[in-house]
Design an enzyme around this catalytic site. Structure first.
Site, PDB file in Angstrom:
ATOM      1  N   ASP A 104       0.805  -1.217   0.000  1.00 48.89           N
ATOM      2  CA  ASP A 104       0.000   0.000   0.000  1.00 48.89           C
ATOM      3  C   ASP A 104       0.840   1.271   0.000  1.00 48.89           C
ATOM      4  O   ASP A 104       0.299   2.366  -0.021  1.00 48.89           O
ATOM      5  CB  ASP A 104      -0.918   0.018   1.235  1.00 48.89           C
ATOM      6  CG  ASP A 104      -1.921  -1.126   1.205  1.00 48.89           C
ATOM      7  OD1 ASP A 104      -2.422  -1.428   0.107  1.00 48.89           O
ATOM      8  OD2 ASP A 104      -2.170  -1.718   2.262  1.00 48.89           O
ATOM      9  N   HIS A 105       2.143   1.146   0.058  1.00 49.99           N
ATOM     10  CA  HIS A 105       3.018   2.323   0.179  1.00 49.99           C
ATOM     11  C   HIS A 105       4.036   2.305  -0.953  1.00 49.99           C
ATOM     12  O   HIS A 105       5.152   1.828  -0.770  1.00 49.99           O
ATOM     13  CB  HIS A 105       3.728   2.303   1.535  1.00 49.99           C
ATOM     14  CG  HIS A 105       4.406   3.580   1.868  1.00 49.99           C
ATOM     15  ND1 HIS A 105       3.738   4.642   2.421  1.00 49.99           N
ATOM     16  CD2 HIS A 105       5.684   3.976   1.739  1.00 49.99           C
ATOM     17  CE1 HIS A 105       4.585   5.628   2.630  1.00 49.99           C
ATOM     18  NE2 HIS A 105       5.770   5.255   2.228  1.00 49.99           N
ATOM     19  N   PHE A 106       3.813   2.732  -2.034  1.00 45.99           N
ATOM     20  CA  PHE A 106       2.655   3.287  -2.710  1.00 45.99           C
ATOM     21  C   PHE A 106       2.244   2.317  -3.804  1.00 45.99           C
ATOM     22  O   PHE A 106       3.133   1.761  -4.451  1.00 45.99           O
ATOM     23  CB  PHE A 106       3.010   4.634  -3.338  1.00 45.99           C
ATOM     24  CG  PHE A 106       3.387   5.694  -2.346  1.00 45.99           C
ATOM     25  CD1 PHE A 106       2.403   6.376  -1.645  1.00 45.99           C
ATOM     26  CD2 PHE A 106       4.713   6.007  -2.102  1.00 45.99           C
ATOM     27  CE1 PHE A 106       2.745   7.368  -0.739  1.00 45.99           C
ATOM     28  CE2 PHE A 106       5.051   7.001  -1.206  1.00 45.99           C
ATOM     29  CZ  PHE A 106       4.077   7.681  -0.514  1.00 45.99           C
ATOM     30  N   VAL A 150       7.729   1.594  -1.966  1.00 44.42           N
ATOM     31  CA  VAL A 150       8.964   2.044  -1.330  1.00 44.42           C
ATOM     32  C   VAL A 150       8.874   1.754   0.167  1.00 44.42           C
ATOM     33  O   VAL A 150       7.787   1.733   0.745  1.00 44.42           O
ATOM     34  CB  VAL A 150       9.244   3.549  -1.548  1.00 44.42           C
ATOM     35  CG1 VAL A 150       9.445   3.855  -3.023  1.00 44.42           C
ATOM     36  CG2 VAL A 150       8.159   4.419  -0.963  1.00 44.42           C
TER      37      VAL A 150
END
Length: 162
Positions: free
Chosen positions: A33-35, A40
């Site tokens: 979810d990041h991103f 990352v």
């Protein structure tokens, strides 16, 4: 559940410096979810990885008799992204240490390039909060953290025997 953000120590100089590595993998759920589309490693988790590296260094300097907790992030400056497949190296150095606290300087790198510079302050909990009673056991340095140091010591003994 306790999250360990370093995989192993590659150097450890008691009371002086420590170096650890972390392999960043797309199998780590937080990266999904990041991103989305450009995963990352979150900068806050790199700060935590440095806090674990430097905190173990500070704790070991006192033979793990103190409950060492992160008190302050003095500096956290980031220069590049860390992506799945990268291996980061966390180098921590003790700048000063006293019965109440310790100050550390840290650098995170990937393939020799600086990813971040992170300077931290640690508090020795039992020496700073007078009148407060904490459990006798050291709830900061759990068996998993101590295993990282035992693993490093064992690897050094094997290397010396070769």
């Amino acid at each position: 559940m306790r999250w360990i953000w370093i995989d192993k120590f590659v150097d450890f100089q008691s009371g002086k410096s420590a170096s650890a590595i972390k392999n960043v993998s797309l199998a780590e759920e937080h990266l999904h979810d990041h991103f989305p589309g450009f995963p990352v490693m979150p900068e806050c988790l790199m700060v935590e990885a440095m806090a674990q590296t430097a905190g173990i260094l500070v704790g070991e300097a006192g033979k793990f008799k103190e409950k060492v907790i992160l008190a302050k992030v003095n500096k956290a400056q980031f220069f590049k992204y860390v992506r799945p497949g990268d291996q980061i190296r966390l180098d921590a150095e003790i700048l000063s240490i006293a019965p109440e606290a310790a100050s550390t300087s840290g650098r995170i790198s990937c393939e020799g390039e600086t990813v971040a510079e992170i300077n931290l302050m640690f508090s020795h909990l039992d020496n700073n909060i007078s009148g407060r009673k904490f459990p006798e056991e050291n709830f900061v340095f759990t068996e998993m953290f101590e295993w990282l140091l035992r693993d490093y010591a064992a690897s050094q003994n094997i290397a010396e025997q070769s």
